[in-house]
Design a protein around this motif. Structure first.
Motif, PDB file in Angstrom:
ATOM      1  N   ARG A  68      33.411  43.381  44.622  1.00 22.28           N
ATOM      2  CA  ARG A  68      32.883  42.586  44.018  1.00 22.28           C
ATOM      3  C   ARG A  68      32.229  41.254  44.070  1.00 22.28           C
ATOM      4  O   ARG A  68      31.128  41.026  43.724  1.00 22.28           O
ATOM      5  N   LEU A  69      32.384  40.644  44.668  1.00 23.18           N
ATOM      6  CA  LEU A  69      32.084  39.415  45.323  1.00 23.18           C
ATOM      7  C   LEU A  69      30.791  39.963  45.994  1.00 23.18           C
ATOM      8  O   LEU A  69      29.442  38.805  45.871  1.00 23.18           O
ATOM      9  N   LEU A  70      30.373  40.956  46.896  1.00 21.90           N
ATOM     10  CA  LEU A  70      29.331  41.201  47.178  1.00 21.90           C
ATOM     11  C   LEU A  70      28.124  41.148  46.348  1.00 21.90           C
ATOM     12  O   LEU A  70      27.292  41.094  46.274  1.00 21.90           O
ATOM     13  N   GLY A  71      28.841  42.168  44.943  1.00 25.15           N
ATOM     14  CA  GLY A  71      27.760  42.771  44.124  1.00 25.15           C
ATOM     15  C   GLY A  71      27.139  42.054  43.308  1.00 25.15           C
ATOM     16  O   GLY A  71      26.071  41.270  43.434  1.00 25.15           O
ATOM     17  N   TRP A  72      27.931  40.391  42.711  1.00 22.75           N
ATOM     18  CA  TRP A  72      27.649  38.742  42.598  1.00 22.75           C
ATOM     19  C   TRP A  72      26.646  38.156  43.400  1.00 22.75           C
ATOM     20  O   TRP A  72      25.974  37.600  42.842  1.00 22.75           O
ATOM     21  N   THR A  73      27.202  38.308  44.392  1.00 17.98           N
ATOM     22  CA  THR A  73      26.599  37.218  45.803  1.00 17.98           C
ATOM     23  C   THR A  73      25.249  37.783  46.178  1.00 17.98           C
ATOM     24  O   THR A  73      23.871  37.186  46.282  1.00 17.98           O
ATOM     25  N   LEU A  83      25.539  29.889  37.908  1.00 17.47           N
ATOM     26  CA  LEU A  83      26.001  29.227  38.847  1.00 17.47           C
ATOM     27  C   LEU A  83      27.186  28.365  38.212  1.00 17.47           C
ATOM     28  O   LEU A  83      28.622  28.285  38.901  1.00 17.47           O
ATOM     29  N   VAL A  84      27.041  27.666  37.297  1.00 16.66           N
ATOM     30  CA  VAL A  84      27.877  26.729  36.408  1.00 16.66           C
ATOM     31  C   VAL A  84      28.622  27.672  35.626  1.00 16.66           C
ATOM     32  O   VAL A  84      29.701  26.390  35.982  1.00 16.66           O
ATOM     33  N   ARG A  85      28.188  28.082  35.039  1.00 19.14           N
ATOM     34  CA  ARG A  85      28.884  28.937  33.947  1.00 19.14           C
ATOM     35  C   ARG A  85      30.112  29.751  34.684  1.00 19.14           C
ATOM     36  O   ARG A  85      31.233  30.657  34.469  1.00 19.14           O
ATOM     37  N   MET A  86      29.597  30.296  35.575  1.00 20.02           N
ATOM     38  CA  MET A  86      30.509  31.567  36.403  1.00 20.02           C
ATOM     39  C   MET A  86      31.398  30.896  37.825  1.00 20.02           C
ATOM     40  O   MET A  86      31.531  31.534  38.836  1.00 20.02           O
ATOM     41  N   VAL A  87      31.278  29.557  38.561  1.00 22.64           N
ATOM     42  CA  VAL A  87      31.613  29.263  39.625  1.00 22.64           C
ATOM     43  C   VAL A  87      32.913  29.742  39.636  1.00 22.64           C
ATOM     44  O   VAL A  87      33.733  29.775  41.109  1.00 22.64           O
ATOM     45  N   ILE A  88      34.177  29.599  38.853  1.00 23.14           N
ATOM     46  CA  ILE A  88      35.188  30.069  39.756  1.00 23.14           C
ATOM     47  C   ILE A  88      35.726  31.346  39.570  1.00 23.14           C
ATOM     48  O   ILE A  88      36.787  32.116  39.220  1.00 23.14           O
ATOM     49  N   LEU A  89      34.808  32.198  38.694  1.00 22.29           N
ATOM     50  CA  LEU A  89      34.518  33.636  39.065  1.00 22.29           C
ATOM     51  C   LEU A  89      34.820  33.980  40.517  1.00 22.29           C
ATOM     52  O   LEU A  89      35.689  34.815  40.439  1.00 22.29           O
ATOM     53  N   PHE A  90      33.854  33.520  41.440  1.00 29.05           N
ATOM     54  CA  PHE A  90      34.110  33.988  42.573  1.00 29.05           C
ATOM     55  C   PHE A  90      35.779  33.824  43.270  1.00 29.05           C
ATOM     56  O   PHE A  90      36.295  35.096  44.187  1.00 29.05           O
ATOM     57  N   ALA A 144      39.808  37.955  36.015  1.00 28.98           N
ATOM     58  CA  ALA A 144      38.843  37.552  36.707  1.00 28.98           C
ATOM     59  C   ALA A 144      37.832  38.754  36.263  1.00 28.98           C
ATOM     60  O   ALA A 144      37.224  39.209  36.493  1.00 28.98           O
ATOM     61  N   SER A 145      37.102  38.288  35.143  1.00 27.13           N
ATOM     62  CA  SER A 145      36.329  38.249  34.595  1.00 27.13           C
ATOM     63  C   SER A 145      34.849  37.504  34.295  1.00 27.13           C
ATOM     64  O   SER A 145      35.191  36.764  34.450  1.00 27.13           O
ATOM     65  N   LEU A 146      33.675  37.660  34.176  1.00 24.99           N
ATOM     66  CA  LEU A 146      32.629  36.983  33.805  1.00 24.99           C
ATOM     67  C   LEU A 146      32.453  36.472  32.427  1.00 24.99           C
ATOM     68  O   LEU A 146      32.843  35.582  32.507  1.00 24.99           O
ATOM     69  N   ARG A 147      33.687  37.311  31.475  1.00 31.46           N
ATOM     70  CA  ARG A 147      33.324  36.716  30.118  1.00 31.46           C
ATOM     71  C   ARG A 147      34.320  35.303  30.356  1.00 31.46           C
ATOM     72  O   ARG A 147      34.557  34.710  29.611  1.00 31.46           O
ATOM     73  N   ASN A 148      35.909  35.833  30.617  1.00 31.98           N
ATOM     74  CA  ASN A 148      36.809  35.048  30.655  1.00 31.98           C
ATOM     75  C   ASN A 148      35.862  33.546  31.406  1.00 31.98           C
ATOM     76  O   ASN A 148      36.302  32.413  31.303  1.00 31.98           O
ATOM     77  N   ALA A 149      35.338  34.190  32.647  1.00 34.62           N
ATOM     78  CA  ALA A 149      35.131  32.493  33.503  1.00 34.62           C
ATOM     79  C   ALA A 149      33.584  31.744  32.809  1.00 34.62           C
ATOM     80  O   ALA A 149      34.123  30.703  32.656  1.00 34.62           O
TER      81      ALA A 149
END
Length: 228
Positions: A81-86, A125-132, A142-147
């Motif tokens: 998942r982290l690889l995909g977002w990266t 980056l600002v809005r999904m910073v805590i997703l990583f 751990a989802s983009l919507r919740n982050a």
């Protein structure tokens, strides 16, 4: 941050070596620096190779778990998942100027594409910073919507946190860059620049991961699975 270098000293050394090797390759192989495909490809590889270090930092600061070795766990769900977002963020940062150049030969189009991509990436980056960190510690929410929900109304707090944390590394990189702009620098300056740039870039990576971990602890609620 000192805890990271003490308890993750082996991983810290690996991360620094990754930056040094990439810098040295660019210095001894001019073909890499002159070829955009090779240069950007090497940058992508470096970013991916640093993921185990970033995951270890998140897990240390959030869970208190110290990783003893460099674990490139490509088959682990969290790593995938982290690889995909990266990769997505890397592509948004890197590709727009090249794509614009293929569509139109005008330099203005390249500039517009670069600026637009930069704005999109900064917002993401600002809005999904805590997703990583949420993904790294296997948080239930751990989802983009919740982050996105947890960071709503906290953009300035996030930006300030990163600016304060990254200021020493950014100041060092800026100083080295300004010196490099001087004419008639000795030939050995390129090697010296690598010796300065690589540790500073590594420090910036560590500081960014530490800041994201702290923000996860401070403002993360829905990403932790806590009901609204």
């Amino acid at each position: 941050m000192a805890d990271v270098f003490v308890r993750l000293r082996f991983l810290s050394l690996v991360g620094l070596l990754i930056y040094l090797v990439v810098g040295i390759l660019g210095f001894v192989a001019p073909a890499i620096a002159d070829n955009p495909v090779l240069r950007e490809g090497l940058d992508a590889i470096k970013t991916i190779l640093l993921l185990p270090l970033e995951i270890a930092i998140y897990r240390l600061l959030i869970l208190g778990e110290a990783t003893s070795g460099y674990d490139f766990a490509i088959f682990a769900p969290r790593f995938q998942r982290l690889l995909g977002w990266t990769v997505v963020l890397w592509a948004l940062i890197t590709l727009p100027p090249y794509l614009a150049g293929l569509i139109t030969p005008f330099e203005d189009a390249d500039a517009i594409a670069t600026i637009a991509a930069a704005v999109v990436v900064i917002v993401l980056l600002v809005r999904m910073v805590i997703l990583f960190p949420a993904i790294a510690v296997d948080a239930s929410g751990a989802s983009l919507r919740n982050a996105w929900a947890d960071t709503k109304g906290r953009s300035w707090l996030i930006v300030k946190s990163f600016l304060i944390a990254l200021l020493p590394a950014l100041a060092g990189l800026l100083t080295v860059g300004l010196i490099s702009d001087f004419e008639d620098l000795p030939a050995w300056w390129s090697a010296v620049r690598i010796a300065f740039d690589s540790p500073l870039e590594f420090l910036a990576t560590v500081l960014a991961a530490v800041t994201a971990s702290r923000l996860f602890n401070w403002i993360g609620h829905q990403v932790k699975g806590v009901p609204v």
